[in-house]
Design a protein around this motif. Structure first.
Motif, PDB file in Angstrom:
ATOM      1  N   LEU A  85      68.043 -36.418  23.829  1.00  0.00           N
ATOM      2  CA  LEU A  85      68.706 -35.943  22.613  1.00  0.00           C
ATOM      3  C   LEU A  85      68.156 -36.665  21.375  1.00  0.00           C
ATOM      4  N   ALA A  86      67.891 -37.963  21.513  1.00  0.00           N
ATOM      5  CA  ALA A  86      67.312 -38.710  20.382  1.00  0.00           C
ATOM      6  C   ALA A  86      65.951 -38.122  20.005  1.00  0.00           C
ATOM      7  N   ILE A  87      65.160 -37.803  21.017  1.00  0.00           N
ATOM      8  CA  ILE A  87      63.838 -37.211  20.766  1.00  0.00           C
ATOM      9  C   ILE A  87      63.990 -35.857  20.065  1.00  0.00           C
ATOM     10  N   ALA A  88      64.950 -35.069  20.526  1.00  0.00           N
ATOM     11  CA  ALA A  88      65.175 -33.751  19.915  1.00  0.00           C
ATOM     12  C   ALA A  88      65.618 -33.897  18.459  1.00  0.00           C
ATOM     13  N   LEU A  89      66.456 -34.895  18.183  1.00  0.00           N
ATOM     14  CA  LEU A  89      66.906 -35.120  16.801  1.00  0.00           C
ATOM     15  C   LEU A  89      65.754 -35.572  15.915  1.00  0.00           C
ATOM     16  N   GLN A  90      64.912 -36.423  16.466  1.00  0.00           N
ATOM     17  CA  GLN A  90      63.739 -36.871  15.703  1.00  0.00           C
ATOM     18  C   GLN A  90      62.845 -35.671  15.369  1.00  0.00           C
ATOM     19  N   ALA A  91      62.744 -34.751  16.329  1.00  0.00           N
ATOM     20  CA  ALA A  91      61.939 -33.552  16.083  1.00  0.00           C
ATOM     21  C   ALA A  91      62.557 -32.679  14.995  1.00  0.00           C
ATOM     22  N   GLU A  92      63.877 -32.811  14.811  1.00  0.00           N
ATOM     23  CA  GLU A  92      64.575 -32.095  13.730  1.00  0.00           C
ATOM     24  C   GLU A  92      64.371 -32.785  12.387  1.00  0.00           C
ATOM     25  N   GLY A  93      63.668 -33.906  12.413  1.00  0.00           N
ATOM     26  CA  GLY A  93      63.407 -34.615  11.163  1.00  0.00           C
ATOM     27  C   GLY A  93      64.449 -35.668  10.818  1.00  0.00           C
ATOM     28  N   LEU A  94      65.321 -35.972  11.775  1.00  0.00           N
ATOM     29  CA  LEU A  94      66.335 -37.001  11.534  1.00  0.00           C
ATOM     30  C   LEU A  94      65.897 -38.315  12.168  1.00  0.00           C
ATOM     31  N   ALA A  96      66.998 -41.063  14.650  1.00  0.00           N
ATOM     32  CA  ALA A  96      67.993 -41.138  15.720  1.00  0.00           C
ATOM     33  C   ALA A  96      67.610 -42.237  16.688  1.00  0.00           C
ATOM     34  N   VAL A  97      68.639 -42.885  17.234  1.00  0.00           N
ATOM     35  CA  VAL A  97      68.384 -43.943  18.216  1.00  0.00           C
ATOM     36  C   VAL A  97      69.438 -43.841  19.315  1.00  0.00           C
ATOM     37  N   SER A  98      68.998 -44.006  20.572  1.00  0.00           N
ATOM     38  CA  SER A  98      69.967 -43.949  21.664  1.00  0.00           C
ATOM     39  C   SER A  98      70.171 -45.335  22.270  1.00  0.00           C
ATOM     40  N   PHE A  99      71.410 -45.569  22.706  1.00  0.00           N
ATOM     41  CA  PHE A  99      71.754 -46.831  23.370  1.00  0.00           C
ATOM     42  C   PHE A  99      72.448 -46.545  24.688  1.00  0.00           C
ATOM     43  N   ILE A 136      73.181 -42.312  19.298  1.00  0.00           N
ATOM     44  CA  ILE A 136      73.573 -41.668  20.551  1.00  0.00           C
ATOM     45  C   ILE A 136      73.934 -42.770  21.538  1.00  0.00           C
ATOM     46  N   ILE A 137      75.089 -42.633  22.150  1.00  0.00           N
ATOM     47  CA  ILE A 137      75.544 -43.640  23.114  1.00  0.00           C
ATOM     48  C   ILE A 137      75.790 -42.953  24.451  1.00  0.00           C
ATOM     49  N   THR A 138      75.213 -43.472  25.500  1.00  0.00           N
ATOM     50  CA  THR A 138      75.394 -42.872  26.824  1.00  0.00           C
ATOM     51  C   THR A 138      76.872 -42.812  27.187  1.00  0.00           C
ATOM     52  N   GLY A 139      77.313 -41.682  27.705  1.00  0.00           N
ATOM     53  CA  GLY A 139      78.668 -41.611  28.226  1.00  0.00           C
ATOM     54  C   GLY A 139      78.735 -42.267  29.599  1.00  0.00           C
ATOM     55  N   PHE A 140      79.980 -42.444  30.102  1.00  0.00           N
ATOM     56  CA  PHE A 140      80.189 -42.701  31.532  1.00  0.00           C
ATOM     57  C   PHE A 140      79.959 -44.140  31.972  1.00  0.00           C
ATOM     58  N   GLN A 141      79.545 -45.045  31.058  1.00  0.00           N
ATOM     59  CA  GLN A 141      79.112 -46.344  31.578  1.00  0.00           C
ATOM     60  C   GLN A 141      79.311 -47.504  30.624  1.00  0.00           C
ATOM     61  N   GLY A 142      79.267 -48.678  31.211  1.00  0.00           N
ATOM     62  CA  GLY A 142      79.362 -49.902  30.436  1.00  0.00           C
ATOM     63  C   GLY A 142      78.743 -51.042  31.216  1.00  0.00           C
ATOM     64  N   ILE A 143      79.183 -52.245  30.867  1.00  0.00           N
ATOM     65  CA  ILE A 143      78.631 -53.425  31.531  1.00  0.00           C
ATOM     66  C   ILE A 143      79.774 -54.408  31.775  1.00  0.00           C
TER      67      ILE A 143
END
Ligand code: ASP
Ligand code: MG
Length: 429
Positions: A85-94, A96-99, A136-143
């Motif tokens: 999704l981050a890559i797709a957003l970057q392609a939209e010209g925004l 974006a960073v995912s964690f 962008i933050i991954t769902g479903f998980q933590g530490i």
């Protein structure tokens, strides 16, 4: 300009084309001036695929070491979808960073495969948002405290999104999914089921706990505790629909104590087939019986739902309760081998062919006779009620599974849920 959290379910993230569509939708919101945090699920089927691989490698082993690896494995599904999704957003010209959960970090306890979120450190996310990025933050998980990756249980991305929204004080958490909102009941059972424009948080909690699969129940609990407004809406509308129209669509889970909420008595019919009934027959009716039976069940980590104890005859009584179907065999075995002999109970029987049907509505607080209307409706259909349980805003009955659809349809009609009145009681149109 507001801080908004979007959550996209697995179907919405189901292909690279759909991920590009999500990016376009998020970009639209970002360009409208909002700070955007996005929490995606794994691409649909991915979590199942990963967990099946584990089983293929070796049979499941109920050890902590094994469950740790399941989480390490399953968490990769969201890591992949988030990066895409981050890559797709970057392609939209925004920008974006995912964690991943551990990078934020989202801290949880160490209960692998069903961990609970304890805290979220929002510093890094805030800094990236301030720099104008979509985060962008991954769902479903933590530490956990030891640095192990944990997951939050199936469907846990909903909870991730609501928790992030709560931690960051987001204005709203929009849950994009493959249905366009919360319905009066499952439209696959009752085609006349209607989408609710609003539903109260308390009602949603009851519906989620009773089989409405729209949201993971933990997410609703979180929303209630931290008063996060949630909206459930469809991700299958065209991404370029008017933003204001989109912002009003779906179902809002609300906290407003609106006066007109009193008017709708019942907001929805929930049902589930996940439970089984156990009856311990002929137990002595003396103090401590419920404790001896249910204490042993609780010690085996089995959750009990509806409980019923009949009046005694000749000092003996029958004691029934429901458990999750997956726990039926284990609980029967425990009762037969360890509890019944001690109690001198005559017999222990199990029945998996039951279902629970519930009417839910905050209007039940202020209206009498709602439960009896439910019982009359079921009796007119010739449906026998095996067990009953109530709370302030819900009445549930346990009935034979084969009458489930009939019961749901009849109750939906009985409480006029096919009429265009939303849970606020305001007539629409
Ligand atoms: N991917 C996880 C699951 O399938 C979490 C989620 O989708 O909410 O359960
Ligand atoms: Mg889901």
């Amino acid at each position: 300009m507001a801080l908004i959290v979007h959550k996209y379910g697995g179907t919405s993230m189901g292909s690279t084309e759909r991920i590009r569509n999500v990016a376009k939708r998020v970009a639209k919101w970002h360009r409208a001036g909002h700070q955007m945090v996005v929490v995606p699920s794994a691409m649909s089927g991915e979590t199942n695929r990963l967990l099946a691989l584990a089983k293929e490698v070796a049979p499941e082993k109920p050890t902590t070491a094994y469950f740790r690896e399941l989480d390490q494995l399953a968490a990769t599904g969201e890591q992949a979808s988030s990066a895409l999704l981050a890559i797709a957003l970057q392609a939209e010209g925004l920008e974006a960073v995912s964690f991943s959960g551990w990078q934020v970090p989202i801290r949880t306890n160490d209960a692998y495969t069903k961990a609970r979120i304890e805290s979220i450190d929002d510093a890094r996310v805030k800094a990236e948002l301030a720099a104008g990025k979509v985060v962008i933050i991954t769902g479903f998980q933590g530490i956990d405290a030891e640095g192990n990756v944990t997951t939050l249980g199936r469907g846990g991305s909903d909870t991730s999104a609501v928790a992030v929204a709560a931690a960051m004080g987001a204005a709203e958490c929009l849950i994009y999914t493959d249905v366009d909102g919360v319905y009066t009941t499952d439209p696959r059972v009752v085609p006349e089921a209607r989408r609710l424009e609003r539903v109260s948080f308390e009602e949603m909690l009851e519906m989620a706990s009773m089989g409405s699969k729209v949201l993971q129940i933990r997410s609703v609990e979180f929303a209630g505790k931290y008063r996060v407004p949630i909206r459930v809406l469809s991700s299958f509308t065209s991404w370029d629909i008017d933003l204001n129209e989109e912002a009003r669509s779906g179902t809002l889970i609300t906290f407003e104590d609106d006066e007109s909420m009193e008017q709708a008595v019942v907001s929805g019919i929930a049902f589930n087939r996940d439970e089984a009934k156990i009856t311990v027959l002929g137990v002595p009716d003396t103090p401590g019986i419920a404790y001896q039976i249910l204490g042993a069940v609780a010690d085996a980590n089995v959750e009990v739902d509806v409980i019923i104890q009949n009046i005694s005859k000749d000092g003996k009584t029958d004691f029934s309760f429901t458990v999750h179907r997956n726990d039926l065999a284990k609980t029967l075995d425990l009762l037969k081998t360890q509890v019944a002999p001690k109690l001198g109970a005559a017999e222990v029987v199990g029945d998996a062919r039951i279902c629970k049907v519930s009417i839910v509505g905050i209007g039940m607080r202020s209206h009498v006779g709602v439960a009896s209307r439910m019982f009359r409706c079921l009796s007119e259909e010739g449906i026998n009620i095996q067990m009953i349980s109530t709370s302030e805003i819900k009445t549930s009955v346990v009935i034979d599974e084969k009458y489930m659809e009939l019961a749901v349809r009849a109750l939906h009609r009985e409480f006029d849920l096919d009429q265009p009145i939303d849970s606020l009681g305001a007539k629409q149109g």
